[in-house]
Design an enzyme around this catalytic site. Structure first.
Site, PDB file in Angstrom:
ATOM      1  N   SER A 148     104.745  60.877  43.509  1.00 56.32           N
ATOM      2  CA  SER A 148     104.108  61.441  42.314  1.00 56.32           C
ATOM      3  C   SER A 148     104.042  62.952  42.446  1.00 56.32           C
ATOM      4  O   SER A 148     104.007  63.488  43.566  1.00 56.32           O
ATOM      5  CB  SER A 148     102.690  60.880  42.162  1.00 56.32           C
ATOM      6  OG  SER A 148     101.955  61.582  41.174  1.00 56.32           O
ATOM      7  N   TYR A 161      94.404  59.137  45.893  1.00 53.85           N
ATOM      8  CA  TYR A 161      95.741  58.920  45.334  1.00 53.85           C
ATOM      9  C   TYR A 161      96.654  60.082  45.695  1.00 53.85           C
ATOM     10  O   TYR A 161      97.794  59.885  46.141  1.00 53.85           O
ATOM     11  CB  TYR A 161      95.649  58.768  43.818  1.00 53.85           C
ATOM     12  CG  TYR A 161      96.963  58.579  43.126  1.00 53.85           C
ATOM     13  CD1 TYR A 161      97.567  57.326  43.072  1.00 53.85           C
ATOM     14  CD2 TYR A 161      97.608  59.644  42.498  1.00 53.85           C
ATOM     15  CE1 TYR A 161      98.783  57.136  42.428  1.00 53.85           C
ATOM     16  CE2 TYR A 161      98.824  59.470  41.843  1.00 53.85           C
ATOM     17  CZ  TYR A 161      99.404  58.210  41.807  1.00 53.85           C
ATOM     18  OH  TYR A 161     100.607  58.036  41.171  1.00 53.85           O
TER      19      TYR A 161
END
Length: 258
Positions: A148, A161
């Site tokens: 990501s 995350y």
């Protein structure tokens, strides 16, 4: 006349984790349409069976192997089963992932463990289990993880995350360095916002969407089908001299100075 590199995957076997929905589903369908026999993995067998039906309706080939990738013993057992069935696996896509959007002050130990186990531990243990076998294969193999942009720059996506995706990017580099001499390439892609079941409720918030678009040069969120091309490039012979890299598929977001 020079032979052009091929993005096609005829004769290739590709394991895809988190293949029942969202990005994993799109990659599974795209890889199958590019000629690969796809091996669908996730916890929810009913979702995998639906994706398998979609692939077969398009003339592709898919098989279902339900597995909880956070359970290392179950993961290793499933990988052994897959190699017993196929002998050779050419491609691994580590796509299984999750997020809990807690602020740093509120993160619990359970949240940390759940996110890290799903996003990082599973990707490493799957890469290790498959990668060891790929190193023994005549033609090596290709491993691709879905990271990501949150692993590269600071975003309001949750600290755990972000840490997990940064770990995935660095893991990609180290595995590529260790396994390159054995013919195993290891790369990752770093998406920005794409329309998936996990982001749907966020993107329905007009203010939140406008914040995203304000820092995205292409002024739109991505469609999951737009990840297929980058993933194919890194997994196919077209990307045969690329390893240890993270390709950000982000509408230009990471080049923006905010």
């Amino acid at each position: 006349m020079m032979n052009l590199p091929s993005f096609r995957l005829e004769g290739k076997k590709a394991i895809i984790t988190g293949a029942g929905r969202g990005i994993g589903r799109a990659l599974a369908i795209g890889f199958a349409q590019s000629g690969a026999e796809v091996i669908l993995c996730s916890r929810t067998e009913s979702e995998l069976e639906q994706v398998k039906s979609e692939i077969e309706a398009l003339g592709g080939s898919a098989l279902v192997y339900p597995v909880d990738v956070t359970d290392t013993a179950e993961l290793k057992k499933t990988v052994k089963h897959i190699f017993n069935d196929f002998q050779v696996v050419d491609i691994l896509i580590n796509n299984a992932g999750m997020n809990i959007r807690s602020k740093a002050n509120d993160v619990t130990e359970d949240e940390w463990i759940r996110i890290m186990d799903t996003n990082v531990k599973s990707a490493f243990m799957m890469s290790q289990a498959v990668g060891i076998r790929m190193q023994e294969q005549q033609n090596g193999g290709s491993i691709l993880s879905v990271s990501s942009v949150a692993g590269h720059i600071a975003l309001k996506t949750g600290v755990v995350y972000a840490a997990s995706k940064a770990a995935m990017i660095q893991m990609t580099k180290v595995l590529a360095y260790e396994w390159g001499s054995k013919g195993v390439r290891v790369n990752s892609i770093g998406p920005w916002y794409f329309e998936t079941p996990l982001t749907k409720h966020l993107l329905e918030d007009e203010n939140y969407l406008n914040e995203i678009l304000a820092v995205t040069p292409l002024k739109r969120v991505g469609q999951v089908e737009e990840l297929i091309g980058p993933a194919l490039f890194l997994s196919s012979e077209a990307g045969s001299y690329v390893t240890g890299q993270t390709l950000f598929v982000d509408g230009g977001m990471t080049i923006n100075g905010f």
